[in-house]
Design an enzyme around this catalytic site. Sequence first.
Site, mmCIF file in Angstrom:
data_model
loop_
_atom_site.group_PDB
_atom_site.id
_atom_site.type_symbol
_atom_site.label_atom_id
_atom_site.label_comp_id
_atom_site.label_asym_id
_atom_site.label_seq_id
_atom_site.Cartn_x
_atom_site.Cartn_y
_atom_site.Cartn_z
ATOM 1 N N GLU A 108 0.830 -1.215 0.000
ATOM 2 C CA GLU A 108 0.000 0.000 0.000
ATOM 3 C C GLU A 108 0.863 1.262 0.000
ATOM 4 O OE1 GLU A 108 -2.331 -1.567 3.372
ATOM 5 O OE2 GLU A 108 -4.076 -0.926 2.232
ATOM 6 N N GLU A 128 -3.810 -9.480 3.916
ATOM 7 C CA GLU A 128 -4.550 -9.137 5.139
ATOM 8 C C GLU A 128 -5.678 -10.121 5.428
ATOM 9 O OE1 GLU A 128 -3.364 -6.972 3.008
ATOM 10 O OE2 GLU A 128 -2.748 -5.111 3.984
HETATM 11 C C1 HSC Z 1 -1.373 -4.882 7.172
HETATM 12 O O1 HSC Z 1 -0.405 -4.590 6.548
HETATM 13 C C2 HSC Z 1 -2.561 -3.979 7.295
HETATM 14 C C3 HSC Z 1 -2.444 -2.851 6.341
HETATM 15 O O2 HSC Z 1 -3.502 -2.900 5.411
HETATM 16 C C4 HSC Z 1 -2.325 -1.559 7.025
HETATM 17 C C5 HSC Z 1 -3.597 -1.075 7.635
HETATM 18 C C6 HSC Z 1 -3.386 0.108 8.501
HETATM 19 C C7 HSC Z 1 -4.565 1.018 8.426
HETATM 20 C C8 HSC Z 1 -4.439 2.152 9.344
HETATM 21 C C9 HSC Z 1 -5.358 3.219 8.931
HETATM 22 C C10 HSC Z 1 -5.341 4.452 9.863
HETATM 23 N N1 HSC Z 1 4.373 -7.449 11.680
HETATM 24 O O3 HSC Z 1 7.253 -15.374 8.832
HETATM 25 P P1 HSC Z 1 8.646 -15.311 9.319
HETATM 26 C C11 HSC Z 1 7.874 -11.210 12.116
HETATM 27 S S1 HSC Z 1 -1.483 -6.368 8.005
HETATM 28 C C12 HSC Z 1 5.115 -7.825 12.742
HETATM 29 O O4 HSC Z 1 9.154 -16.414 10.202
HETATM 30 P P2 HSC Z 1 9.638 -15.650 6.638
HETATM 31 C C13 HSC Z 1 7.476 -12.616 12.523
HETATM 32 O O5 HSC Z 1 6.611 -12.593 13.635
HETATM 33 C C14 HSC Z 1 0.055 -7.160 7.596
HETATM 34 N N2 HSC Z 1 5.979 -8.853 12.715
HETATM 35 O O6 HSC Z 1 9.685 -15.085 8.120
HETATM 36 C C15 HSC Z 1 8.830 -13.220 12.822
HETATM 37 O O7 HSC Z 1 9.231 -12.755 14.086
HETATM 38 P P3 HSC Z 1 10.090 -13.688 15.059
HETATM 39 C C16 HSC Z 1 0.102 -7.672 6.211
HETATM 40 C C17 HSC Z 1 6.101 -9.533 11.579
HETATM 41 O O8 HSC Z 1 10.909 -15.234 6.015
HETATM 42 C C18 HSC Z 1 9.739 -12.568 11.789
HETATM 43 O O9 HSC Z 1 9.058 -11.393 11.371
HETATM 44 N N3 HSC Z 1 1.319 -8.397 6.003
HETATM 45 C C19 HSC Z 1 5.359 -9.198 10.443
HETATM 46 O O10 HSC Z 1 9.218 -17.078 6.624
HETATM 47 C C20 HSC Z 1 10.013 -13.441 10.598
HETATM 48 O O11 HSC Z 1 8.777 -13.899 10.067
HETATM 49 C C21 HSC Z 1 1.405 -9.702 6.243
HETATM 50 O O12 HSC Z 1 0.462 -10.358 6.604
HETATM 51 C C22 HSC Z 1 4.460 -8.101 10.509
HETATM 52 N N4 HSC Z 1 3.730 -7.701 9.462
HETATM 53 O O13 HSC Z 1 8.452 -14.857 5.948
HETATM 54 C C23 HSC Z 1 2.758 -10.335 6.022
HETATM 55 N N5 HSC Z 1 5.665 -10.059 9.437
HETATM 56 O O14 HSC Z 1 11.380 -13.918 14.351
HETATM 57 C C24 HSC Z 1 3.102 -11.213 7.189
HETATM 58 C C25 HSC Z 1 6.609 -10.893 9.947
HETATM 59 O O15 HSC Z 1 10.193 -12.893 16.304
HETATM 60 N N6 HSC Z 1 4.415 -11.767 7.125
HETATM 61 N N7 HSC Z 1 6.872 -10.581 11.232
HETATM 62 O O16 HSC Z 1 9.265 -14.938 15.214
HETATM 63 C C26 HSC Z 1 4.742 -12.783 6.280
HETATM 64 O O17 HSC Z 1 3.972 -13.246 5.482
HETATM 65 C C27 HSC Z 1 6.105 -13.374 6.431
HETATM 66 O O18 HSC Z 1 6.596 -13.042 7.700
HETATM 67 C C28 HSC Z 1 7.127 -12.920 5.362
HETATM 68 C C29 HSC Z 1 8.532 -13.476 5.752
HETATM 69 C C30 HSC Z 1 6.726 -13.485 3.998
HETATM 70 C C31 HSC Z 1 7.217 -11.439 5.306
#
Ligand code: HSC
Length: 700
Positions: A108, A128
């Site tokens: 985004e 998401e």
């Molecule tokens: C989002 O983005 C919402 C948006 O629309 C924004 C909305 C805001 C609106 C506000 C308006 C005012 N956060 O998976 P791994 C950590 S929702 C925090 O083993 P890999 C994970 O916990 C998000 N931590 O690695 C782990 O920590 P540990 C959408 C996160 O290489 C470490 O990173 N995004 C994190 O197998 C390694 O992770 C997603 O859903 C995050 N977002 O895979 C993506 N992402 O080492 C989620 C990871 O302490 N992430 N961590 O255990 C993934 O799919 C995978 O982690 C990757 C890497 C493919 C990035």
Amino acid sequence: MIELSQSVRLERSGDVAVLVVDSPPVNALSWHVRQGIHDGMVQARESDATAVVLICAGRTFIAGADISEFGGNAPAAASLPELQALMEDSTIPVVAAVHGTALGGGLEVALCAHFRVGLASSRYGLPEVNLGLLPGAGGTQRLPRLVGVPKALDLVTSGRHMSAAEAFEEGLIDELVDGDWDALRSAAVAFAQRVVADGGELIRVADRNQRVLADRGNDAVFAEYRAIVNRKARGFLAPEYNIRCVEAAANLDFADGAALEQKLFFELLTGPQSAAQRYGFFAERAANKIPGLSPETKPLAIGQAGVLGAGTMGGGIAMNFANAGIPVTIVERDAEALERGLAVVRKNYERSASRGSITAETVEQRMGLITGSVDKADFASCDIVIEAVFEDMELKKAIFAELDGICSPHAILASNTSALDINEIASVTSRPEQVLGMHFFSPANVMKLLEVVRGVHSSDEVLATAMALGKQIGKVAVMVGVCNGFVGNRMLFMRGAEAERMLLEGATPAQIDSVLYEFGFPMGPFSMSDLAGLDIGWKEATSSSSTIREVLCESGRRGQKNGRGYYLYDPETRAATPDPEVEELIAEFAAGQGIKPREVSDQEILERLLYPMINEGAKILDEGIAIRGSDIDVVWVNGYGWPLYQGGPMYWADSVGLSEIVERIRHYGATLGGRHWELSPLLERLASEDGKLQSHQSQS
Ligand code: HSC
Ligand code: NAD
């Protein structure tokens, strides 16, 4: 170079400002990252820079919002929409340079740059939906403006990552870059300089309406995706909410679409489903961390795998290796069984090819990685052999003794047993430290769960190898200890015992199944039993009409495979209907035991199916068979169809209230009796201390 926050710095490449985000592990949009990008944009604007490149250090571009900040108390900082507005409204061009994955809020942010360039290995997605959310920072409005409505619907409802090649073809990125990170940075700077030199108008993605207008009022495309998500994600709220937002992108102007997106995002964010799904995300990652196992322990390299037995499980297990590009030797007891097993594997691949999920070429390439044999000596060059023969301790022991003599001294020997004692199996080998359980779930090529069963002698290196191998072949691996049925099946046995008991008391298979289906499971215990085969483990010669299942098997019922089990199955559609004959057989059996039928309420069914599982889960935790409560949830969500939006049995129990559950277990213990109603001391203690099962960590 200027340090803008603890994780963002501003550099210069000639006349181009380069904003570098450096926030390991995945550059998530934590408060300091948002503040840093915000401040960097302000400073770049105030400087003499002619363009801005946004790039990330480390292994990936921004992987999304920082999920751990949701619902927490992060320090006040610039909001995502604020920094996005600075990028989008910038009068000098902004170029996002992507390596690794641009996911969720990360994509985004990139969508608010005027241009995107990406390494050929980069990937893009709005995942998401997997967290029970929707992209809340304009993703549902901007993405369809670049890739069109149908592709956007595909991406937001599936959460899948698309390749750089696909992203380029769809118009999401403007330039593909070969090479490494340095090449990306140079290419992004050069791209920005070209844009400046061309001096063309900077068009915001939000203003590109042509592709969304093409689907304005096209109800059919939304109906198509609604049908898909109703089939694939029954009970989940987020897919429908994502569709509504893309529908708004097509039918409303940008500002109104974005306002709806915000409203629905916060509705999901504060609801129970997303809380459970976010818990599941962290639970899965916690399961990788094994206390006492040093992170320095190096997994062994697995260059060649072996599988013994090409039956229901062996064939599927072999497919996992071939899918990950690891050559695998599969050994059967005779040529006929081998041929049958390999034919099933080929049929599975061909079915995937006919659905378009893999190409015909991939089918051949994967089959080419699988070598069939009827001689265990062919395991000599394997780094790991997984045994998947019949569930019989004496047979398994004989086989492990033989494998010990054949396999190279460094090879790992694993059993796929569903319940047997790994220590007893290991005891017949000269290498018990290299023996463990690797318990896959049926169908093994599809189900995500892998229970890695730690024997008393299994070495750290071997355990680390099994966990890493699980990840490499796309499984969710959970470490468990040795006991009858490990974590998943041991809890399942409790549910099964109580389900059978309720049949005798007057509940029907359909009533019991429908209670679990309504809870969110894909099917109940009796449909599952029919699907797996009613005669698994049943032998005609020793059958003694002592259970309902035995009675049904004796009456010729085998489940779905012969169209008759607990239900009758339509030979064409496989649709199940209740069988009055079965209900009669059950009633006769109950009468023979002196049990009078009564009405059993749905609430009683739910409690009697799930509470013994919770009780057993607590005992499993107390005994150290599971490392932590959340591991049990990971097992049930990934191996047994526990609906992710209900978190898992431990999480769900916490949400019901442990005192309430303890009180009901005491009640059923007093009225029904049985070992599985004997209250777990841990559960009793946690209830009295207001503790939680989900966060309980085993002490042993
Ligand atoms: C989002 O983005 C919402 C948006 O629309 C924004 C909305 C805001 C609106 C506000 C308006 C005012 N956060 O998976 P791994 C950590 S929702 C925090 O083993 P890999 C994970 O916990 C998000 N931590 O690695 C782990 O920590 P540990 C959408 C996160 O290489 C470490 O990173 N995004 C994190 O197998 C390694 O992770 C997603 O859903 C995050 N977002 O895979 C993506 N992402 O080492 C989620 C990871 O302490 N992430 N961590 O255990 C993934 O799919 C995978 O982690 C990757 C890497 C493919 C990035
Ligand atoms: P299956 O009967 O479908 O397959 C077993 C295969 O092993 C058969 O093809 C048989 O010919 C072969 N075999 C038997 N003895 C052999 C020998 N000495 N050498 C070579 N091959 C031999 O059984 P399955 O359902 O695949 O179960 C295999 C194992 O996996 C069992 O331990 C079972 O408990 C476990 N398991 C099964 C499931 C399931 O849902 N089916 C799930 C998890 C684990």
